[in-house]
Design an enzyme around this catalytic site. Structure first.
Site, mmCIF file in Angstrom:
data_model
loop_
_atom_site.group_PDB
_atom_site.id
_atom_site.type_symbol
_atom_site.label_atom_id
_atom_site.label_comp_id
_atom_site.label_asym_id
_atom_site.label_seq_id
_atom_site.Cartn_x
_atom_site.Cartn_y
_atom_site.Cartn_z
ATOM 1 C CE LYS A 122 -4.447 -1.717 1.543
ATOM 2 N NZ LYS A 122 -5.591 -1.600 2.448
ATOM 3 C CE LYS A 204 -7.666 -10.741 -4.082
ATOM 4 N NZ LYS A 204 -7.464 -10.672 -2.640
ATOM 5 C CE LYS A 207 -14.604 -5.122 -1.511
ATOM 6 N NZ LYS A 207 -13.956 -4.896 -0.208
HETATM 7 P P1 AMP Z 1 -10.947 -7.436 0.167
HETATM 8 O O1 AMP Z 1 -11.903 -7.182 -0.954
HETATM 9 O O2 AMP Z 1 -9.536 -7.567 -0.333
HETATM 10 O O3 AMP Z 1 -11.112 -6.498 1.323
HETATM 11 O O4 AMP Z 1 -11.243 -8.899 0.733
HETATM 12 C C1 AMP Z 1 -12.310 -9.238 1.595
HETATM 13 C C2 AMP Z 1 -12.408 -10.750 1.701
HETATM 14 O O5 AMP Z 1 -12.741 -11.340 0.428
HETATM 15 C C3 AMP Z 1 -11.103 -11.434 2.138
HETATM 16 O O6 AMP Z 1 -11.424 -12.519 2.989
HETATM 17 C C4 AMP Z 1 -10.509 -11.914 0.840
HETATM 18 O O7 AMP Z 1 -9.667 -13.026 1.002
HETATM 19 C C5 AMP Z 1 -11.742 -12.279 0.022
HETATM 20 N N1 AMP Z 1 -11.490 -12.109 -1.428
HETATM 21 C C6 AMP Z 1 -11.257 -10.931 -2.073
HETATM 22 N N2 AMP Z 1 -11.089 -11.118 -3.408
HETATM 23 C C7 AMP Z 1 -11.203 -12.457 -3.625
HETATM 24 C C8 AMP Z 1 -11.129 -13.296 -4.800
HETATM 25 N N3 AMP Z 1 -10.929 -12.795 -6.015
HETATM 26 N N4 AMP Z 1 -11.305 -14.635 -4.640
HETATM 27 C C9 AMP Z 1 -11.545 -15.144 -3.413
HETATM 28 N N5 AMP Z 1 -11.636 -14.426 -2.275
HETATM 29 C C10 AMP Z 1 -11.468 -13.096 -2.365
#
Ligand code: AMP
Ligand code: TRP
Length: 337
Positions: A122, A204, A207
């Site tokens: 970050k 991956k 968002k």
């Molecule tokens: P974040 O959007 O990075 O804040 O992630 C929130 C939760 O969603 C965490 O537990 C991540 O591991 C899960 N997560 C985010 N993106 C993915 C993805 N593409 N595939 C699987 N799990 C995800």
């Protein structure tokens, strides 16, 4: 066996996790995290929260923050977290998090914090805003977890380092001030799918992807979902099998399997004499069907301001009660009068 040991063995274990309110959840968030959180409600005492204090580490417009926190809370309920079964709340509504975060930051070695990959990532992404909050983020997260005496913390691979940090801080506290915190473990469900970008299937699904075709948002309507799957990147082999090198097809099969529960071999058999067109339509339709009730529930929740407000308030009250007890104990042990 002592009575306390026996009680410990039969006690329902505690699950805790949080998600930052930084935008509409993706299909990755849903299949990789929140859908599993829903199933865990049956066997565990579950605490789930909107990590709005963590989101402060990156600048966002106040108006957007307000909206996103509320929306994230509503999304959690829409995805099937039941405020009667689980404790669902917004982090900042429970002041104990910030207090515990500070206390634990005083037990967090500078060296350990500087080695955190997320901090390094970050800082690189926002070189103009490397703030202290970004640096002490893991201490705040440790507080989130330790306040509720969580046994298991479902997190993605990117958060395991923070979880290790939490265990280290908890153990250090216990060593210095006496037994206070339970050491949490990661929880990695077998069904936890890792969802990749539809346009760049080696990355991956995220968002913050700037290519909207790459990401399925859980509030996308059926038409949008089908269109995105139609344009998903695959390969030129026209063969639906899960195999190394077929990243695009593997991703679509993973999504299809996570939703229908079908094993990969069955999916391959189902599409053995069909083209990618049919396969993509089938995956898109399955995803649209899965997300439809979520979209509908979400709309209903946002339309019912009184219900949503009450759920947010009630979550905060119940969470505060638990968190305050642990905070008081930690303060006592540290010598805060
Ligand atoms: P974040 O959007 O990075 O804040 O992630 C929130 C939760 O969603 C965490 O537990 C991540 O591991 C899960 N997560 C985010 N993106 C993915 C993805 N593409 N595939 C699987 N799990 C995800
Ligand atoms: N850091 C987590 C993420 O970015 C969110 C989070 C904050 C969290 N506090 C937590 C997750 C406590 C699990 C437990 O995904």
């Amino acid at each position: 066996m002592t009575d306390t040991q026996a009680a410990e063995d039969t006690r329902r274990k505690i699950i805790l996790s949080g998600i930052q309110p930084t935008g509409t959840f993706t299909l990755g968030n849903y299949l990789g995290a929140v859908k599993n959180w829903r199933h865990l409600q049956e066997s565990y005492d579950c605490y789930y929260f909107v990590a709005d204090l963590h989101a402060l580490t990156v600048y966002n417009e106040p108006e957007k923050r307000r909206r996103q926190s509320r929306e994230a809370f509503a999304l959690l309920l829409a995805c099937g977290l039941d405020p009667k079964e689980s404790l669902v709340f917004i982090q900042s509504h429970v002041p104990a998090h910030a207090q515990m975060g500070w206390m634990l930051s005083c037990l967090s070695p500078f060296g350990d914090l500087s080695r955190m990959t997320q901090f390094k990532d970050k800082s690189q992404k926002h070189p103009e805003d490397i703030n202290a909050g970004l640096f002490t983020y893991p201490a705040l997260m440790a507080g989130d977890i330790l306040l509720y005496r969580a046994d298991y913390v479902p997190v993605g691979a990117d958060q395991t380092q923070h979880l290790e940090f939490t265990r280290d801080v908890a153990a250090r506290f216990n060593r210095i001030y006496g037994e206070t915190f339970r050491l949490p473990e990661g929880y990695f469900p077998k069904a936890g799918a890792r969802v990749m970008s539809l346009q760049e299937p080696t990355a991956k699904m995220s968002k913050s992807d700037t290519n909207v075709k790459a990401t399925i948002y859980i509030l996308d309507d059926e038409k949008t979902i089908l269109k995105k799957f139609k344009s998903a990147v695959t390969d030129s082999e026209a063969e639906v099998v899960f195999r190394e090198g077929k990243d695009g097809v593997n991703n679509l099969m993973t999504i299809y399997s996570a939703i229908t529960g079908k094993p990969m071999d069955d999916i391959a058999a189902e599409f053995a004499d069909k083209g990618y067109g049919d396969f993509k339509t089938a995956v898109g339709t399955a995803v649209a069907e899965e997300l439809r009730p979520i979209r509908e529930k979400y709309a209903a929740l946002l339309a019912d301001k009184a219900y949503l407000d009450a759920a947010i308030r009630e979550g905060a009250e119940r969470a505060s009660e638990i968190a305050e007890r642990t905070l008081a104990k930690a303060k006592r042990k540290m010598g805060i009068i």
